[in-house]
Motif scaffolding. Sequence first.
Motif, PDB file in Angstrom:
ATOM      1  N   MET A  40      -7.892 -19.398 -18.149  1.00 29.38           N
ATOM      2  CA  MET A  40      -6.527 -19.649 -17.667  1.00 29.38           C
ATOM      3  C   MET A  40      -5.823 -18.409 -17.125  1.00 29.38           C
ATOM      4  N   ASN A  41      -6.525 -17.661 -16.248  1.00 26.94           N
ATOM      5  CA  ASN A  41      -5.881 -16.566 -15.520  1.00 26.94           C
ATOM      6  C   ASN A  41      -5.124 -17.175 -14.348  1.00 26.94           C
ATOM      7  N   VAL A  42      -4.145 -16.464 -13.819  1.00 29.64           N
ATOM      8  CA  VAL A  42      -3.396 -17.017 -12.687  1.00 29.64           C
ATOM      9  C   VAL A  42      -4.342 -17.236 -11.488  1.00 29.64           C
ATOM     10  N   GLY A  43      -5.404 -16.443 -11.419  1.00 30.19           N
ATOM     11  CA  GLY A  43      -6.439 -16.636 -10.403  1.00 30.19           C
ATOM     12  C   GLY A  43      -6.099 -15.974  -9.075  1.00 30.19           C
ATOM     13  N   ASP A  44      -7.031 -16.103  -8.102  1.00 31.49           N
ATOM     14  CA  ASP A  44      -6.878 -15.345  -6.862  1.00 31.49           C
ATOM     15  C   ASP A  44      -5.929 -15.984  -5.853  1.00 31.49           C
ATOM     16  N   GLU A  45      -5.915 -17.325  -5.812  1.00 35.88           N
ATOM     17  CA  GLU A  45      -5.046 -17.997  -4.830  1.00 35.88           C
ATOM     18  C   GLU A  45      -3.577 -17.802  -5.201  1.00 35.88           C
ATOM     19  N   LYS A  46      -3.208 -18.143  -6.432  1.00 32.93           N
ATOM     20  CA  LYS A  46      -1.827 -17.899  -6.876  1.00 32.93           C
ATOM     21  C   LYS A  46      -1.594 -16.390  -7.017  1.00 32.93           C
ATOM     22  N   GLY A  47      -2.669 -15.653  -7.297  1.00 34.74           N
ATOM     23  CA  GLY A  47      -2.589 -14.190  -7.440  1.00 34.74           C
ATOM     24  C   GLY A  47      -2.124 -13.511  -6.162  1.00 34.74           C
ATOM     25  N   CYS A  48      -2.513 -14.057  -5.014  1.00 36.86           N
ATOM     26  CA  CYS A  48      -2.062 -13.471  -3.739  1.00 36.86           C
ATOM     27  C   CYS A  48      -0.560 -13.699  -3.544  1.00 36.86           C
ATOM     28  N   ILE A  49      -0.067 -14.841  -4.011  1.00 38.67           N
ATOM     29  CA  ILE A  49       1.377 -15.123  -3.938  1.00 38.67           C
ATOM     30  C   ILE A  49       2.101 -14.147  -4.881  1.00 38.67           C
ATOM     31  N   LEU A  50       1.525 -13.966  -6.077  1.00 39.24           N
ATOM     32  CA  LEU A  50       2.074 -13.014  -7.051  1.00 39.24           C
ATOM     33  C   LEU A  50       2.138 -11.616  -6.443  1.00 39.24           C
ATOM     34  N   ASP A  51       1.044 -11.202  -5.790  1.00 35.33           N
ATOM     35  CA  ASP A  51       1.007  -9.875  -5.145  1.00 35.33           C
ATOM     36  C   ASP A  51       2.138  -9.727  -4.131  1.00 35.33           C
ATOM     37  N   SER A  52       2.362 -10.768  -3.328  1.00 36.07           N
ATOM     38  CA  SER A  52       3.371 -10.648  -2.262  1.00 36.07           C
ATOM     39  C   SER A  52       4.770 -10.563  -2.851  1.00 36.07           C
ATOM     40  N   VAL A  53       5.015 -11.293  -3.936  1.00 34.21           N
ATOM     41  CA  VAL A  53       6.341 -11.229  -4.578  1.00 34.21           C
ATOM     42  C   VAL A  53       6.541  -9.851  -5.208  1.00 34.21           C
ATOM     43  N   VAL A  54       5.518  -9.322  -5.896  1.00 34.05           N
ATOM     44  CA  VAL A  54       5.625  -8.001  -6.528  1.00 34.05           C
ATOM     45  C   VAL A  54       5.875  -6.935  -5.462  1.00 34.05           C
ATOM     46  N   SER A  55       5.132  -7.005  -4.364  1.00 30.64           N
ATOM     47  CA  SER A  55       5.291  -6.007  -3.297  1.00 30.64           C
ATOM     48  C   SER A  55       6.671  -6.085  -2.660  1.00 30.64           C
ATOM     49  N   GLU A  56       7.201  -7.296  -2.558  1.00 29.33           N
ATOM     50  CA  GLU A  56       8.534  -7.492  -1.943  1.00 29.33           C
ATOM     51  C   GLU A  56       9.628  -6.968  -2.882  1.00 29.33           C
ATOM     52  N   VAL A  57       9.493  -7.252  -4.189  1.00 28.65           N
ATOM     53  CA  VAL A  57      10.530  -6.858  -5.159  1.00 28.65           C
ATOM     54  C   VAL A  57      10.438  -5.369  -5.471  1.00 28.65           C
ATOM     55  N   ASN A  58       9.194  -4.828  -5.447  1.00 25.54           N
ATOM     56  CA  ASN A  58       8.959  -3.416  -5.817  1.00 25.54           C
ATOM     57  C   ASN A  58       9.686  -3.071  -7.126  1.00 25.54           C
ATOM     58  N   VAL A  74      -2.911  -6.613 -15.090  1.00 26.49           N
ATOM     59  CA  VAL A  74      -3.590  -5.605 -14.262  1.00 26.49           C
ATOM     60  C   VAL A  74      -3.237  -5.808 -12.788  1.00 26.49           C
ATOM     61  N   ARG A  75      -3.190  -7.072 -12.372  1.00 27.73           N
ATOM     62  CA  ARG A  75      -2.905  -7.396 -10.960  1.00 27.73           C
ATOM     63  C   ARG A  75      -1.504  -6.890 -10.578  1.00 27.73           C
ATOM     64  N   ILE A  76      -0.526  -7.128 -11.459  1.00 25.87           N
ATOM     65  CA  ILE A  76       0.846  -6.688 -11.192  1.00 25.87           C
ATOM     66  C   ILE A  76       0.931  -5.163 -11.261  1.00 25.87           C
ATOM     67  N   ALA A  77       0.421  -4.597 -12.358  1.00 24.90           N
ATOM     68  CA  ALA A  77       0.566  -3.146 -12.585  1.00 24.90           C
ATOM     69  C   ALA A  77      -0.097  -2.327 -11.475  1.00 24.90           C
ATOM     70  N   SER A  78      -1.156  -2.859 -10.881  1.00 20.04           N
ATOM     71  CA  SER A  78      -1.868  -2.117  -9.818  1.00 20.04           C
ATOM     72  C   SER A  78      -0.984  -1.947  -8.579  1.00 20.04           C
ATOM     73  N   LEU A  79       0.097  -2.727  -8.490  1.00 22.01           N
ATOM     74  CA  LEU A  79       0.986  -2.681  -7.315  1.00 22.01           C
ATOM     75  C   LEU A  79       2.297  -1.944  -7.601  1.00 22.01           C
ATOM     76  N   LEU A  80       2.483  -1.459  -8.834  1.00 27.10           N
ATOM     77  CA  LEU A  80       3.778  -0.861  -9.204  1.00 27.10           C
ATOM     78  C   LEU A  80       3.846   0.603  -8.782  1.00 27.10           C
TER      79      LEU A  80
END
Length: 214
Positions: A40-58, A74-80
């Motif tokens: 039950m990881n968020v996975g890659d498809e929803k993960g790309c949406i997560l990445d875009s929101v994190v990058s936008e919010v910074n 890890v996915r979120i922290a790698s973008l912080l």
Amino acid sequence: TQSTRPQRLLHAVQKNATRGDPRSVVKAIDNFCRQKEWAMNVGDEKGCILDSVVSEVNPVTVLELGTYCGYSTVRIASLLPPHAKLITLEFNPDYAKIARQVIAWAGLEDKIQLVEGPSGEWIPKMKEQFGVKTFDLVFLDHWKDRYLPDTKLLEDCGLLRKGSILLADNVICPGTPDYLEYVRNSPRYKSQYFKSHLEYTKVEDGLEKSVFLG
Ligand SMILES: Nc1ncc2ncn(CCCCCNC(=O)c3cc(-c4ccc(F)cc4)cc(O)c3O)c2n1
Ligand SMILES: [Mg+2]
């Protein structure tokens, strides 16, 4: 003795991912879940949406509710940015043990604080225990019937500011109907649905992004 699925997921990371390379950790988990065992990881498809929101919010301060094995952590922290901090809450000690090792393999210990215990107990202690003023981003991925009470708790504890972003996983499957109704109808939120699929499947699911208006 039999290993658990989180233990097998950790072994897949240690076998296939490069130490200190968070994106290779994310890829190793996605490959394991697609090819070997669903998890039950968020996975890659929803993960790309997560990445875009994190990058936008910074965001400088992030709260994640529900760590599991640490995939989205890890996915979120790698973008912080360098000085940013992510606090992640995990209720299950066995999951927490695995997540700490996944986070260490990714080399992200300095950005991530994993706290063990129930969200309902820890949210009221955030300010005094971790010196948090408000969260720029909250990722909700824990018990689906805790999304709404914990959102109200975040509001009541003054942990949200004008512009804080709530991003909720699984709003369709398993579903969080009371939470959706609240953030979509409350005058205090501006909500947006990102249609996607349940991780590693063709079943519909999605993320709900809600901006707190203060
Ligand atoms: N209060 C508190 N505080 C802190 C905490 N830390 C953990 N917990 C408990 C959370 C336990 C795991 C939550 N996640 C899920 O249940 C989940 C499930 C599915 C799914 C499963 C089967 C299907 F057939 C379809 C979909 C998919 C997902 O993406 C999910 O995220 C906490 N609780
Ligand atoms: Mg989820």
